[in-house]
Scaffold this motif. Structure first.
Motif, PDB file in Angstrom:
ATOM      1  N   TYR A  98      35.810  18.198 -35.341  1.00 47.20           N
ATOM      2  CA  TYR A  98      35.056  18.356 -34.106  1.00 47.20           C
ATOM      3  C   TYR A  98      35.959  18.523 -32.877  1.00 47.20           C
ATOM      4  O   TYR A  98      35.459  18.620 -31.755  1.00 47.20           O
ATOM      5  CB  TYR A  98      34.128  17.157 -33.893  1.00 47.20           C
ATOM      6  CG  TYR A  98      32.992  17.118 -34.879  1.00 47.20           C
ATOM      7  CD1 TYR A  98      31.836  17.848 -34.675  1.00 47.20           C
ATOM      8  CD2 TYR A  98      33.086  16.350 -36.032  1.00 47.20           C
ATOM      9  CE1 TYR A  98      30.791  17.820 -35.587  1.00 47.20           C
ATOM     10  CE2 TYR A  98      32.050  16.310 -36.955  1.00 47.20           C
ATOM     11  CZ  TYR A  98      30.908  17.052 -36.720  1.00 47.20           C
ATOM     12  OH  TYR A  98      29.876  17.018 -37.634  1.00 47.20           O
ATOM     13  N   GLY A  99      37.266  18.526 -33.085  1.00 49.51           N
ATOM     14  CA  GLY A  99      38.187  18.771 -31.985  1.00 49.51           C
ATOM     15  C   GLY A  99      38.131  17.694 -30.921  1.00 49.51           C
ATOM     16  O   GLY A  99      38.261  16.508 -31.207  1.00 49.51           O
ATOM     17  N   ARG A 100      37.893  18.124 -29.680  1.00 44.69           N
ATOM     18  CA  ARG A 100      37.909  17.200 -28.555  1.00 44.69           C
ATOM     19  C   ARG A 100      36.856  16.103 -28.701  1.00 44.69           C
ATOM     20  O   ARG A 100      37.113  14.934 -28.393  1.00 44.69           O
ATOM     21  CB  ARG A 100      37.680  17.973 -27.251  1.00 44.69           C
ATOM     22  CG  ARG A 100      37.695  17.088 -26.004  1.00 44.69           C
ATOM     23  CD  ARG A 100      37.624  17.889 -24.718  1.00 44.69           C
ATOM     24  NE  ARG A 100      36.343  18.580 -24.581  1.00 44.69           N
ATOM     25  CZ  ARG A 100      36.190  19.888 -24.745  1.00 44.69           C
ATOM     26  NH1 ARG A 100      37.235  20.636 -25.075  1.00 44.69           N
ATOM     27  NH2 ARG A 100      35.008  20.465 -24.584  1.00 44.69           N
ATOM     28  N   TYR A 101      35.662  16.453 -29.179  1.00 44.05           N
ATOM     29  CA  TYR A 101      34.609  15.451 -29.342  1.00 44.05           C
ATOM     30  C   TYR A 101      34.996  14.406 -30.392  1.00 44.05           C
ATOM     31  O   TYR A 101      34.589  13.248 -30.306  1.00 44.05           O
ATOM     32  CB  TYR A 101      33.298  16.126 -29.734  1.00 44.05           C
ATOM     33  CG  TYR A 101      32.751  17.032 -28.664  1.00 44.05           C
ATOM     34  CD1 TYR A 101      32.129  16.507 -27.534  1.00 44.05           C
ATOM     35  CD2 TYR A 101      32.872  18.415 -28.761  1.00 44.05           C
ATOM     36  CE1 TYR A 101      31.623  17.331 -26.544  1.00 44.05           C
ATOM     37  CE2 TYR A 101      32.375  19.254 -27.777  1.00 44.05           C
ATOM     38  CZ  TYR A 101      31.758  18.714 -26.668  1.00 44.05           C
ATOM     39  OH  TYR A 101      31.275  19.535 -25.685  1.00 44.05           O
ATOM     40  N   GLY A 102      35.773  14.825 -31.381  1.00 47.46           N
ATOM     41  CA  GLY A 102      36.189  13.902 -32.425  1.00 47.46           C
ATOM     42  C   GLY A 102      37.174  12.863 -31.929  1.00 47.46           C
ATOM     43  O   GLY A 102      36.959  11.661 -32.124  1.00 47.46           O
ATOM     44  N   TRP A 103      38.257  13.331 -31.250  1.00 50.45           N
ATOM     45  CA  TRP A 103      39.237  12.328 -30.815  1.00 50.45           C
ATOM     46  C   TRP A 103      38.737  11.523 -29.625  1.00 50.45           C
ATOM     47  O   TRP A 103      39.142  10.369 -29.427  1.00 50.45           O
ATOM     48  CB  TRP A 103      40.592  12.961 -30.542  1.00 50.45           C
ATOM     49  CG  TRP A 103      40.697  13.935 -29.390  1.00 50.45           C
ATOM     50  CD1 TRP A 103      40.715  15.292 -29.463  1.00 50.45           C
ATOM     51  CD2 TRP A 103      40.868  13.610 -28.004  1.00 50.45           C
ATOM     52  NE1 TRP A 103      40.854  15.836 -28.214  1.00 50.45           N
ATOM     53  CE2 TRP A 103      40.957  14.825 -27.294  1.00 50.45           C
ATOM     54  CE3 TRP A 103      40.948  12.411 -27.302  1.00 50.45           C
ATOM     55  CZ2 TRP A 103      41.118  14.891 -25.918  1.00 50.45           C
ATOM     56  CZ3 TRP A 103      41.109  12.462 -25.914  1.00 50.45           C
ATOM     57  CH2 TRP A 103      41.193  13.689 -25.244  1.00 50.45           C
ATOM     58  N   LEU A 104      37.813  12.086 -28.843  1.00 50.75           N
ATOM     59  CA  LEU A 104      37.201  11.294 -27.776  1.00 50.75           C
ATOM     60  C   LEU A 104      36.331  10.179 -28.348  1.00 50.75           C
ATOM     61  O   LEU A 104      36.273   9.076 -27.801  1.00 50.75           O
ATOM     62  CB  LEU A 104      36.376  12.191 -26.863  1.00 50.75           C
ATOM     63  CG  LEU A 104      37.146  13.017 -25.840  1.00 50.75           C
ATOM     64  CD1 LEU A 104      36.219  13.945 -25.082  1.00 50.75           C
ATOM     65  CD2 LEU A 104      37.916  12.119 -24.886  1.00 50.75           C
ATOM     66  N   ALA A 105      35.644  10.473 -29.463  1.00 49.91           N
ATOM     67  CA  ALA A 105      34.856   9.426 -30.125  1.00 49.91           C
ATOM     68  C   ALA A 105      35.763   8.311 -30.627  1.00 49.91           C
ATOM     69  O   ALA A 105      35.450   7.124 -30.490  1.00 49.91           O
ATOM     70  CB  ALA A 105      34.062  10.035 -31.282  1.00 49.91           C
ATOM     71  N   GLY A 106      36.915   8.700 -31.205  1.00 48.18           N
ATOM     72  CA  GLY A 106      37.861   7.691 -31.670  1.00 48.18           C
ATOM     73  C   GLY A 106      38.415   6.857 -30.535  1.00 48.18           C
ATOM     74  O   GLY A 106      38.528   5.629 -30.645  1.00 48.18           O
ATOM     75  N   ILE A 157      30.691  13.062 -51.071  1.00 46.70           N
ATOM     76  CA  ILE A 157      31.112  13.757 -49.858  1.00 46.70           C
ATOM     77  C   ILE A 157      32.631  13.707 -49.756  1.00 46.70           C
ATOM     78  O   ILE A 157      33.227  12.626 -49.785  1.00 46.70           O
ATOM     79  CB  ILE A 157      30.475  13.122 -48.611  1.00 46.70           C
ATOM     80  CG1 ILE A 157      28.947  13.202 -48.706  1.00 46.70           C
ATOM     81  CG2 ILE A 157      30.970  13.796 -47.348  1.00 46.70           C
ATOM     82  CD1 ILE A 157      28.245  12.498 -47.569  1.00 46.70           C
ATOM     83  N   GLU A 158      33.250  14.846 -49.633  1.00 40.15           N
ATOM     84  CA  GLU A 158      34.693  14.929 -49.531  1.00 40.15           C
ATOM     85  C   GLU A 158      35.126  14.793 -48.073  1.00 40.15           C
ATOM     86  O   GLU A 158      34.335  14.930 -47.142  1.00 40.15           O
ATOM     87  CB  GLU A 158      35.198  16.264 -50.096  1.00 40.15           C
ATOM     88  CG  GLU A 158      34.850  16.475 -51.560  1.00 40.15           C
ATOM     89  CD  GLU A 158      35.549  15.491 -52.478  1.00 40.15           C
ATOM     90  OE1 GLU A 158      36.616  14.989 -52.079  1.00 40.15           O
ATOM     91  OE2 GLU A 158      35.029  15.227 -53.578  1.00 40.15           O
ATOM     92  N   ALA A 159      36.424  14.524 -47.897  1.00 41.65           N
ATOM     93  CA  ALA A 159      36.974  14.432 -46.553  1.00 41.65           C
ATOM     94  C   ALA A 159      37.129  15.826 -45.954  1.00 41.65           C
ATOM     95  O   ALA A 159      36.983  16.839 -46.642  1.00 41.65           O
ATOM     96  CB  ALA A 159      38.325  13.718 -46.589  1.00 41.65           C
ATOM     97  N   ASP A 160      37.438  15.862 -44.670  1.00 45.69           N
ATOM     98  CA  ASP A 160      37.661  17.119 -43.931  1.00 45.69           C
ATOM     99  C   ASP A 160      36.414  17.997 -43.871  1.00 45.69           C
ATOM    100  O   ASP A 160      36.510  19.217 -43.759  1.00 45.69           O
ATOM    101  CB  ASP A 160      38.820  17.912 -44.550  1.00 45.69           C
ATOM    102  CG  ASP A 160      40.123  17.121 -44.539  1.00 45.69           C
ATOM    103  OD1 ASP A 160      40.318  16.349 -43.579  1.00 45.69           O
ATOM    104  OD2 ASP A 160      40.918  17.281 -45.472  1.00 45.69           O
ATOM    105  N   VAL A 161      35.260  17.398 -43.999  1.00 46.48           N
ATOM    106  CA  VAL A 161      33.998  18.126 -43.874  1.00 46.48           C
ATOM    107  C   VAL A 161      33.293  17.611 -42.620  1.00 46.48           C
ATOM    108  O   VAL A 161      33.370  16.431 -42.289  1.00 46.48           O
ATOM    109  CB  VAL A 161      33.104  17.925 -45.125  1.00 46.48           C
ATOM    110  CG1 VAL A 161      31.796  18.664 -44.969  1.00 46.48           C
ATOM    111  CG2 VAL A 161      33.839  18.393 -46.375  1.00 46.48           C
ATOM    112  N   ARG A 162      32.620  18.494 -41.921  1.00 46.72           N
ATOM    113  CA  ARG A 162      31.958  18.092 -40.679  1.00 46.72           C
ATOM    114  C   ARG A 162      30.779  17.160 -40.977  1.00 46.72           C
ATOM    115  O   ARG A 162      29.778  17.583 -41.552  1.00 46.72           O
ATOM    116  CB  ARG A 162      31.482  19.335 -39.921  1.00 46.72           C
ATOM    117  CG  ARG A 162      32.616  20.216 -39.442  1.00 46.72           C
ATOM    118  CD  ARG A 162      32.090  21.519 -38.874  1.00 46.72           C
ATOM    119  NE  ARG A 162      31.357  21.319 -37.640  1.00 46.72           N
ATOM    120  CZ  ARG A 162      31.913  21.353 -36.426  1.00 46.72           C
ATOM    121  NH1 ARG A 162      33.212  21.569 -36.314  1.00 46.72           N
ATOM    122  NH2 ARG A 162      31.183  21.179 -35.338  1.00 46.72           N
TER     123      ARG A 162
END
Length: 254
Positions: A98-106, A157-162
């Motif tokens: 998710y890019g920016r939304y992903g690391w902002l969530a973290g 469910i595998e990793a690296d999937v949205r």
């Protein structure tokens, strides 16, 4: 008056601190495992860290070895084990697409964990400290993320999937940690009157978790996470019903 080194060292109790350091070790190991792509091991390491985190306080109270040093150490270790480690696990497992939304969530998760711990320490030092938790405890939030990874494995469910559900969940957990929702504290579970019934229930729960840990752990932590908002809604509805009934009685009286 300042304390001498001997007075400070006399308040240091090694046994509870060893459990706290064990929790920190599990959190650090979870970070290493997540970077290696071993997300299942990382998830289990956080869950084990939560067990050690629950034991250190109980050991300190049972042995009469509580101290301000231990409380500060516990918060610092919790920041790593239940703040940084689960945020990295969630990001590396499912959020980075998710890019920016992903690391902002973290980052939001890490920031709200710090705020949650700071508020907890402030409330714990007050005379009229609440018996239950105000806001979702960070070990429970971390366990929710870890159990989601395990549940994802059960579903194939595998990793690296949205995984949009996990992205939303991280934002919700961040909110719940700094919310004012009340969550049950198991520190007072020993005061329950029906000890035999509780023992039987715990045995059945242990059997259920042992049979399907990837599913049952997710279900248990999901129920606990949802209990705060559910209790808030229930209390609000009951208050409205009580107020309506009182108003109706007052109108009838006149």
């Amino acid at each position: 008056m300042t304390e001498t080194n001997e007075e400070i060292s006399s308040k240091f109790h090694p046994l509870p601190c060893l459990f706290t350091i064990a929790s920190l070790f599990c959190g650090f190991y979870s970070i290493l495992a997540a970077f290696k792509g071993d997300y299942i091991t990382a998830a289990y390491a956080i869950l084990i860290a939560a067990i050690f985190d629950g034991l250190d306080g109980r050991v300190a109270r049972m042995t009469g070895q509580t101290s301000s040093f231990g409380a500060e150490l516990d918060s610092l270790c919790d920041m790593v084990s239940f703040g940084v480690a689960p945020a990295l696990l969630a990001y590396l497992w499912a959020l980075h697409p998710y890019g920016r939304y992903g690391w902002l969530a973290g980052f939001l998760y890490v920031a709200t964990t710090a705020l949650r711990l700071a508020r907890f320490n402030t409330q714990a030092s007050e005379e009229n400290a609440p018996k239950n938790f105000v806001g979702l405890p960070c070990p429970a939030a971390a366990a929710m993320i870890s159990s989601s990874v395990l549940f994802g494995r059960f579903l194939g469910i595998e990793a690296d999937v949205r995984h949009i559900s996990l992205l939303i969940m991280v934002y919700l957990l961040s909110y719940l940690m700094v919310s004012t929702h009340s969550y049950y504290s198991f520190k007072y579970s020993s005061k329950l009157a029906k000890t035999f019934q509780v023992l039987v229930g715990l045995v059945l729960l242990f059997i259920a978790v042992a049979a399907e840990p990837n599913v049952m752990l997710f279900v248990l932590f999901l129920f606990y996470v949802a209990s705060g908002p559910f209790l808030a809604v229930f209390t609000r509805v009951r208050g409205l019903v009580t107020a309506g009934s009182k108003k109706e009685r007052d109108e009838t009286a006149y």
